[in-house]
Design an enzyme around this catalytic site. Structure first.
Site: not given
Length: 382
Positions: A79, A141
């Site tokens: 991500d 994250e």
């Protein structure tokens, strides 16, 4: 034009394919499917782990090659943060310009993930490892981090599966590949204070109870002395005021409440609990009605220098000629979760452009990082 995956020993094609998936948290956009396809071609068994306890469903991937020990893990995230404005190239086209790969996530950290895979592909040219190699890759994250790495670790524990050592591919180098690895991180605590008083006319302050002086007194008490002087592995802890709010549009009204916020980045001389107790004690000593809200997003941790950091440092020096600093600087990372399961060290690409417009990495650095990871695999996984 979407990059095509052919051979996997060169990290560039996979890095481009990952960048071309706009996986802005919490969206995956197919990034983990691209990664899983590459890993399955190398013989990994892939597990897709989904979780939605914190909101939208998050996709995570755990892949393992081999059954024996030790189980060496590469960890990271696909991500990315939103691209924002100011780009001179398209953020998700993965353009190549003058030996640099541009795109959101190039440095943080799709480039390093591609180097993970390329390093494994090169290692397998010499035969299967004696131990196991695994990848733990999350899609959460950059977001709340409640449905990502921590959920995969819980899943592994439920299966009775363990990790023996881990490298997280965060962009640890400030300017040049090989400068720095992270053997720990500071913790992070956010606090919101609300001091209550009694509203009144500013011409008659004796008939009101002004909360602003009490708030200033509390803030002065909290910032009067340094939290500590640091230690061998950590810088001094810091307390930074981030906001002071009254929200009073009137010039002749004493407000009923005043608010402030601050962030503490703390070393391993403190914990979230010990700092919370200190804040609450300091507020109580100042007196008055005060609401204290504390959120700890991560505890400080340290992986003391040992076999993992030594083997990684040796590989870094062999490839780059540099001796990396063993640092604990910067913000938090998912290593804060992994440290409860095995020794963990962070080392990745140069982070100078991460989260900025025109994020990029040097292709030569990706080649060097792949070789560093390959050498570590030989040392640890056999």
């Amino acid at each position: 034009m979407v990059a095509r995956l052919t051979g996997l020993r060169d990290p560039l094609a996979l890095a481009r394919a990952l960048i071309q998936r706009p996986s802005v948290t919490p969206e995956d956009a197919g990034a983990l499917d691209v990664l899983a396809e590459a890993l399955e071609r190398l013989g990994f068994v892939c597990h897709h782990i989904r979780s939605a306890t914190g909101g939208p469903e998050i996709r995570n991937l755990y892949a393992r090659l081999g059954q024996g020990g030790p189980n060496f893990c590469f960890a990271g995230h696909t991500d990315v943060v939103p691209p924002g404005k100011g780009w001179t190239v398209e953020p998700f086209e993965a353009q190549m310009i003058d030996g640099r790969l541009f795109g959101r996530g190039a440095a943080d950290m799709k480039g390093a993930i591609a180097c993970f895979v390329a390093a494994v592909a090169r290692r397998l040219e010499d035969g299967k490892p004696n131990g196991s190699i695994s990848l733990l890759i999350t899609g959460d994250e950059e977001g709340p981090a409640v449905d990502g790495t921590v959920k995969v670790l819980d899943w592994l524990a439920a299966r009775g599966e363990t990790l023996d050592a881990c490298i997280v591919g965060e962009p640890t180098n400030p300017h040049r590949l090989g400068e720095m690895m992270k053997i720990g991180r500071r913790g992070s605590l956010n606090c919101r204070l609300t001091v209550f008083g009694t509203q009144g006319h500013s011409a008659y302050p004796h008939l009101a109870d002004n909360p602003i002086p009490r708030l200033l007194d509390i803030l002065n008490r909290l910032t009067a002395q340094p939290l500590d002087q640091g230690n061998a592995h950590f810088q001094p802890s810091t307390l930074a005021l981030t906001t002071v709010d009254v929200g009073n549009p009137a010039t002749n009204v004493i407000p009923a409440e005043a608010k402030a916020g601050f962030n503490i980045r703390f070393n391993d001389m403190h914990s979230g609990a010990s700092l919370t107790r200190w804040i609450e004690k300091t507020v109580a000593e100042a007196g008055g009605e005060v609401e204290v809200k504390v959120e700890v997003s991560g505890e400080s941790f340290l992986t003391p220098p040992g076999p993992l950091s030594e083997q990684l440092a040796e590989a870094i020096t062999q490839v780059t000629g540099l001796t990396p600093d063993l640092s604990t600087t910067g913000g938090t990372s998912d290593a804060r979760f992994i440290k409860n399961h095995c020794p963990v060290v962070e080392f990745g690409l140069v982070g100078q452009s991460m989260h900025k417009s025109d994020e990029h990495v040097m292709v030569a650095d990706m080649e060097a990082l792949t070789e560093i990871y390959r050498r570590v695999l030989i040392r640890i996984a056999g």
